[in-house]
Structure formats: structure tokens, C-alpha cells
Design a protein around this motif. Structure first.
Motif, PDB file in Angstrom:
ATOM      1  N   CYS A  34       0.839  -1.204   0.000  1.00 19.90           N
ATOM      2  CA  CYS A  34       0.000   0.000   0.000  1.00 19.90           C
ATOM      3  C   CYS A  34       0.868   1.246   0.000  1.00 19.90           C
ATOM      4  N   ASN A  38       1.057   4.065  -2.871  1.00 22.89           N
ATOM      5  CA  ASN A  38       0.786   5.456  -2.509  1.00 22.89           C
ATOM      6  C   ASN A  38       1.939   6.356  -2.926  1.00 22.89           C
ATOM      7  N   CYS A 193      -6.296  -1.439   1.207  1.00 20.28           N
ATOM      8  CA  CYS A 193      -6.131  -0.119   0.587  1.00 20.28           C
ATOM      9  C   CYS A 193      -6.594  -0.070  -0.870  1.00 20.28           C
ATOM     10  N   LEU A 197      -7.136   3.114  -3.428  1.00 19.79           N
ATOM     11  CA  LEU A 197      -6.327   3.253  -4.641  1.00 19.79           C
ATOM     12  C   LEU A 197      -7.212   3.371  -5.879  1.00 19.79           C
TER      13      LEU A 197
END
Length: 205
Positions: A34, A38, A193, A197
Motif C-alpha cells: 500500500c 501510494n 487499501c 487506490l
């Protein structure tokens, strides 16, 4: 006229600087998929496109790429030395995020057509791994969710795997187990996540 020209140059220079900064920004945490996505949203979009193209999950190729290069664009096999001091060359021409050999990369280029993919481009590298996984699935019937089996095929080649060349290499079996463990960890992380996303708008970078 002169001021407008200068302004244009400054704008171009700023854009180039931004591009270079985004491309070279290090990952904050390579152990968390994640955090990786990110830091590099375009990596997630690339991985997602490739899974839609070839089938399979995102966490397996990410675990394979971690094992091969720890997400280093210009990764190469370690230089070998004679008597510990005389360099004798690298054991193979593997290169890039996926540590792909030139010969296998050429097969991939033929499979995807006339485009010119680069081994040090993440989008091309993750597409390469998923293409290879698809070939492995077709030839050896390995589930695309089986990170253990896919890493053995990735390392030994589909022919070597079908002949059982991996069975006598305990170090390789141990490595494949680590890849499998990491893939499962990445899958758990991604489940937490992925919605976020997917909700992000796709940007330039």
C-alpha cells in the motif's frame, strides 16, 4: 518577445524537474504494498492494467519483483570475481525491475507486438512478469495465484520446471517459499487499501 521565451524555458525546466523528481523519488516502505502504491500511484495503475490484460492478481508479480530487484530499476546480478579480486563478469545479462534476460525479454517483445518496452520501466516490467505468468499457466497449469509455483517457473523456466530441475535446489525452494509468504502479506495489505487506490483519479505521474 525575449521575456516570453524565457518564461517558456522556465516552464519547460520546471516540468522536467518535476518529472525527474517523481521518477527518482525513493519508496518510503518496500515491505508494504500500500505504501509502495501510494508513493507511486502510476505503478498501481500499470499493475492493474496488466492484470486485466493477462489475468491474475497484483500481489504475485509484486512479490516476484521484490525478490528479483527490491524495486530497483537498474538492478543487475552481482559481479563475480576470481580469487576475490579479479572481475570475471556477471553470471547473466538479467537487468531491471524484473531481472529479465535479454532472450526472454525478446520473446515478450514479440508477444506484445511492435512496441519497444524497457526493462528499467516499471510498467513494462510488471507487464512482463504477468505475461510470463500467463505463459506458465498455459504450459504448466500453475494457478496465477500460486506465487510459490510461479517463482520456481520464473527462475528455472517453464521447461526446467516441467523437468523438475528445481527439486534438487533447496535454496531455490526456500526462496520460493519466501516469495509466497511475501505475496500473501502483500495480498492482505492490498485488501485494506485497494478501494482507496481505485478511488483516486489517475494523474500524470
Amino acid at each position: 518577445m525575449f521575456s516570453i521565451r524565457i518564461l517558456r524555458l522556465l516552464v519547460v525546466a520546471s516540468i522536467c524537474g518535476l518529472l525527474i523528481g517523481c521518477a527518482s523519488r525513493p519508496l518510503s516502505n518496500k515491505e508494504d504494498v500500500c505504501a509502495i502504491f501510494n508513493d507511486k500511484p502510476h505503478w498501481y495503475q500499470a499493475a492493474k492494467r496488466s492484470t486485466e490484460r493477462w489475468g491474475g492478481p497484483i500481489h504475485v508479480p509484486m512479490a516476484i519483483i521484490y525478490q528479483e530487484s527490491t524495486f530497483t530499476a537498474d538492478a543487475k546480478p552481482k559481479m563475480q570475481y576470481f580469487l576475490g579480486i579479479i572481475p570475471t563478469g556477471r553470471p547473466s545479462d538479467a537487468y531491471g525491475y524484473a531481472q529479465a534476460l535479454k532472450s526472454t525479454w525478446r520473446e515478450y517483445e514479440i508477444a506484445v507486438g511492435s512496441r519497444s518496452p524497457d526493462r528499467d520501466d516499471f510498467s513494462d516490467a510488471v507487464d512482463f512478469v504477468l505475461w510470463y505468468m500467463n505463459v506458465t499457466y498455459q504450459r504448466n497449469g500453475v494457478s496465477k495465484w500460486d506465487a510459490y509455483g510461479h517463482y520456481l517457473n520464473y527462475h528455472e523456466g517453464q521447461g526446467g520446471y516441467s523437468r523438475g530441475s528445481h527439486l534438487s535446489k533447496q535454496w531455490l525452494l526456500n526462496t520460493a517459499k519466501r516469495v509466497d509468504t511475501r505475496a500473501k502479506k502483500f495480498a492482505t495489505q492490498l485488501s485494506q487499501c485497494r478501494a482507496e487506490l481505485d478511488s483516486k483519479k489517475r494523474g500524470w505521474f
